[in-house]
Design a protein around this motif. Sequence first.
Motif, PDB file in Angstrom:
ATOM      1  N   ARG A  84       0.833  -1.200   0.000  1.00 24.30           N
ATOM      2  CA  ARG A  84       0.000   0.000   0.000  1.00 24.30           C
ATOM      3  C   ARG A  84       0.871   1.257   0.000  1.00 24.30           C
ATOM      4  O   ARG A  84       2.070   1.202   0.216  1.00 24.30           O
ATOM      5  CB  ARG A  84      -0.933  -0.020   1.207  1.00 24.30           C
ATOM      6  CG  ARG A  84      -1.959  -1.139   1.133  1.00 24.30           C
ATOM      7  CD  ARG A  84      -2.790  -1.208   2.415  1.00 24.30           C
ATOM      8  NE  ARG A  84      -3.780  -2.269   2.341  1.00 24.30           N
ATOM      9  CZ  ARG A  84      -3.584  -3.521   2.752  1.00 24.30           C
ATOM     10  NH1 ARG A  84      -2.427  -3.862   3.290  1.00 24.30           N
ATOM     11  NH2 ARG A  84      -4.533  -4.422   2.653  1.00 24.30           N
ATOM     12  N   SER A  85       0.253   2.394  -0.159  1.00 21.49           N
ATOM     13  CA  SER A  85       0.944   3.676  -0.279  1.00 21.49           C
ATOM     14  C   SER A  85       1.779   4.031   0.958  1.00 21.49           C
ATOM     15  O   SER A  85       1.244   4.163   2.065  1.00 21.49           O
ATOM     16  CB  SER A  85      -0.103   4.777  -0.508  1.00 21.49           C
ATOM     17  OG  SER A  85       0.447   6.043  -0.308  1.00 21.49           O
ATOM     18  N   LEU A 140       0.641   7.445   2.262  1.00 22.26           N
ATOM     19  CA  LEU A 140      -0.492   7.411   3.182  1.00 22.26           C
ATOM     20  C   LEU A 140      -0.060   6.933   4.563  1.00 22.26           C
ATOM     21  O   LEU A 140      -0.498   7.458   5.584  1.00 22.26           O
ATOM     22  CB  LEU A 140      -1.614   6.533   2.635  1.00 22.26           C
ATOM     23  CG  LEU A 140      -2.847   6.373   3.536  1.00 22.26           C
ATOM     24  CD1 LEU A 140      -3.463   7.734   3.865  1.00 22.26           C
ATOM     25  CD2 LEU A 140      -3.876   5.464   2.859  1.00 22.26           C
ATOM     26  N   ARG A 158      -0.488   9.269   7.857  1.00 21.63           N
ATOM     27  CA  ARG A 158      -1.260   8.842   9.030  1.00 21.63           C
ATOM     28  C   ARG A 158      -0.415   8.910  10.299  1.00 21.63           C
ATOM     29  O   ARG A 158      -0.899   9.306  11.348  1.00 21.63           O
ATOM     30  CB  ARG A 158      -1.781   7.427   8.805  1.00 21.63           C
ATOM     31  CG  ARG A 158      -2.629   6.953   9.952  1.00 21.63           C
ATOM     32  CD  ARG A 158      -3.251   5.625   9.636  1.00 21.63           C
ATOM     33  NE  ARG A 158      -4.004   5.170  10.789  1.00 21.63           N
ATOM     34  CZ  ARG A 158      -4.684   4.059  10.816  1.00 21.63           C
ATOM     35  NH1 ARG A 158      -4.735   3.291   9.750  1.00 21.63           N
ATOM     36  NH2 ARG A 158      -5.333   3.702  11.889  1.00 21.63           N
ATOM     37  N   GLU A 165      -4.027  14.406   3.005  1.00 20.10           N
ATOM     38  CA  GLU A 165      -3.961  13.014   2.540  1.00 20.10           C
ATOM     39  C   GLU A 165      -4.934  12.134   3.320  1.00 20.10           C
ATOM     40  O   GLU A 165      -5.664  11.323   2.745  1.00 20.10           O
ATOM     41  CB  GLU A 165      -2.531  12.488   2.679  1.00 20.10           C
ATOM     42  CG  GLU A 165      -2.311  11.118   2.106  1.00 20.10           C
ATOM     43  CD  GLU A 165      -2.292  11.094   0.592  1.00 20.10           C
ATOM     44  OE1 GLU A 165      -2.547  10.002   0.048  1.00 20.10           O
ATOM     45  OE2 GLU A 165      -2.025  12.116  -0.050  1.00 20.10           O
ATOM     46  N   VAL A 166      -4.959  12.279   4.631  1.00 21.58           N
ATOM     47  CA  VAL A 166      -5.851  11.470   5.465  1.00 21.58           C
ATOM     48  C   VAL A 166      -7.306  11.855   5.218  1.00 21.58           C
ATOM     49  O   VAL A 166      -8.182  10.987   5.134  1.00 21.58           O
ATOM     50  CB  VAL A 166      -5.468  11.605   6.959  1.00 21.58           C
ATOM     51  CG1 VAL A 166      -6.519  10.984   7.856  1.00 21.58           C
ATOM     52  CG2 VAL A 166      -4.103  10.968   7.204  1.00 21.58           C
ATOM     53  N   ARG A 209      -8.652  12.805   2.519  1.00 19.82           N
ATOM     54  CA  ARG A 209      -9.101  12.259   1.221  1.00 19.82           C
ATOM     55  C   ARG A 209      -9.561  10.804   1.309  1.00 19.82           C
ATOM     56  O   ARG A 209     -10.177  10.291   0.382  1.00 19.82           O
ATOM     57  CB  ARG A 209      -7.974  12.349   0.199  1.00 19.82           C
ATOM     58  CG  ARG A 209      -7.859  13.683  -0.472  1.00 19.82           C
ATOM     59  CD  ARG A 209      -6.999  13.608  -1.721  1.00 19.82           C
ATOM     60  NE  ARG A 209      -5.601  13.397  -1.427  1.00 19.82           N
ATOM     61  CZ  ARG A 209      -4.731  14.361  -1.132  1.00 19.82           C
ATOM     62  NH1 ARG A 209      -5.138  15.600  -1.067  1.00 19.82           N
ATOM     63  NH2 ARG A 209      -3.468  14.082  -0.902  1.00 19.82           N
ATOM     64  N   GLN A 210      -9.269  10.123   2.392  1.00 17.81           N
ATOM     65  CA  GLN A 210      -9.631   8.707   2.515  1.00 17.81           C
ATOM     66  C   GLN A 210     -11.141   8.561   2.721  1.00 17.81           C
ATOM     67  O   GLN A 210     -11.804   9.473   3.182  1.00 17.81           O
ATOM     68  CB  GLN A 210      -8.865   8.069   3.663  1.00 17.81           C
ATOM     69  CG  GLN A 210      -7.367   8.170   3.531  1.00 17.81           C
ATOM     70  CD  GLN A 210      -6.866   7.721   2.164  1.00 17.81           C
ATOM     71  OE1 GLN A 210      -7.127   6.604   1.736  1.00 17.81           O
ATOM     72  NE2 GLN A 210      -6.153   8.598   1.470  1.00 17.81           N
ATOM     73  N   GLU A 211     -11.645   7.387   2.404  1.00 18.21           N
ATOM     74  CA  GLU A 211     -13.084   7.130   2.487  1.00 18.21           C
ATOM     75  C   GLU A 211     -13.610   7.086   3.912  1.00 18.21           C
ATOM     76  O   GLU A 211     -14.773   7.326   4.149  1.00 18.21           O
ATOM     77  CB  GLU A 211     -13.400   5.795   1.803  1.00 18.21           C
ATOM     78  CG  GLU A 211     -13.169   5.818   0.314  1.00 18.21           C
ATOM     79  CD  GLU A 211     -13.445   4.457  -0.307  1.00 18.21           C
ATOM     80  OE1 GLU A 211     -14.180   3.646   0.288  1.00 18.21           O
ATOM     81  OE2 GLU A 211     -12.919   4.206  -1.392  1.00 18.21           O
ATOM     82  N   HIS A 212     -12.757   6.755   4.859  1.00 22.04           N
ATOM     83  CA  HIS A 212     -13.192   6.591   6.241  1.00 22.04           C
ATOM     84  C   HIS A 212     -12.885   7.836   7.045  1.00 22.04           C
ATOM     85  O   HIS A 212     -11.857   8.472   6.855  1.00 22.04           O
ATOM     86  CB  HIS A 212     -12.493   5.383   6.879  1.00 22.04           C
ATOM     87  CG  HIS A 212     -12.721   4.128   6.107  1.00 22.04           C
ATOM     88  ND1 HIS A 212     -13.908   3.442   6.154  1.00 22.04           N
ATOM     89  CD2 HIS A 212     -11.921   3.462   5.238  1.00 22.04           C
ATOM     90  CE1 HIS A 212     -13.825   2.384   5.353  1.00 22.04           C
ATOM     91  NE2 HIS A 212     -12.634   2.375   4.789  1.00 22.04           N
ATOM     92  N   TRP A 222     -11.544   9.822  10.049  1.00 24.72           N
ATOM     93  CA  TRP A 222     -10.420   9.555  10.931  1.00 24.72           C
ATOM     94  C   TRP A 222     -10.058  10.842  11.641  1.00 24.72           C
ATOM     95  O   TRP A 222     -10.108  11.910  11.060  1.00 24.72           O
ATOM     96  CB  TRP A 222      -9.229   9.068  10.098  1.00 24.72           C
ATOM     97  CG  TRP A 222      -8.122   8.515  10.918  1.00 24.72           C
ATOM     98  CD1 TRP A 222      -6.940   9.119  11.204  1.00 24.72           C
ATOM     99  CD2 TRP A 222      -8.099   7.255  11.570  1.00 24.72           C
ATOM    100  NE1 TRP A 222      -6.173   8.313  11.995  1.00 24.72           N
ATOM    101  CE2 TRP A 222      -6.865   7.161  12.231  1.00 24.72           C
ATOM    102  CE3 TRP A 222      -8.996   6.206  11.676  1.00 24.72           C
ATOM    103  CZ2 TRP A 222      -6.503   6.050  12.983  1.00 24.72           C
ATOM    104  CZ3 TRP A 222      -8.642   5.106  12.414  1.00 24.72           C
ATOM    105  CH2 TRP A 222      -7.410   5.036  13.048  1.00 24.72           C
TER     106      TRP A 222
END
Length: 151
Positions: A70-71, A74, A78, A134-135, A137-140, A142
């Motif tokens: 994974r990235s 990201l 995080r 960046e965080v 932009r995530q679907e969840h 946080w």
Amino acid sequence: MSAWDDLPVVRTLAELTGLVEQRQGGLYVRWSRGPEADLAEVSSTDELTGVPMPGLSANPLDVEDWWQDRSVRLWVARRLYDYSHLPHDKGPGVRPWVLAGEESGRGPDNEPLVREVRPLCHLDDRVIEEAREEVTRQEHEWGPLRRGAHG
């Protein structure tokens, strides 16, 4: 001139991601008033009990194996975002800086305690902003790690 002035400045999340990819382990981020203040004793103190700990409390930047392919960007974002509340909570002059070192134990929040500390760089505010973006932009949903008042 302070130790802050002597350290290189990482200005982008891409630059920090590249450092993590290049180093292959042993990198940590610490949120404090800087190496000059921290390296006098190389010991953090448990805030609840006042007990000195055998190393500086820091957070690992190394990518865990379970993250697989994974990235890395990201992952690094995080790691920064999780503790981005610390400058607000701990007061003026608290900034993130990157260090290399050896783990000497774990603190009360299971964070690594690091000794043989070698300051590498400090992070421009822009890096934290990019991590936040960046965080976000995530679907969840946080949020940064933060303890609320109990009672």
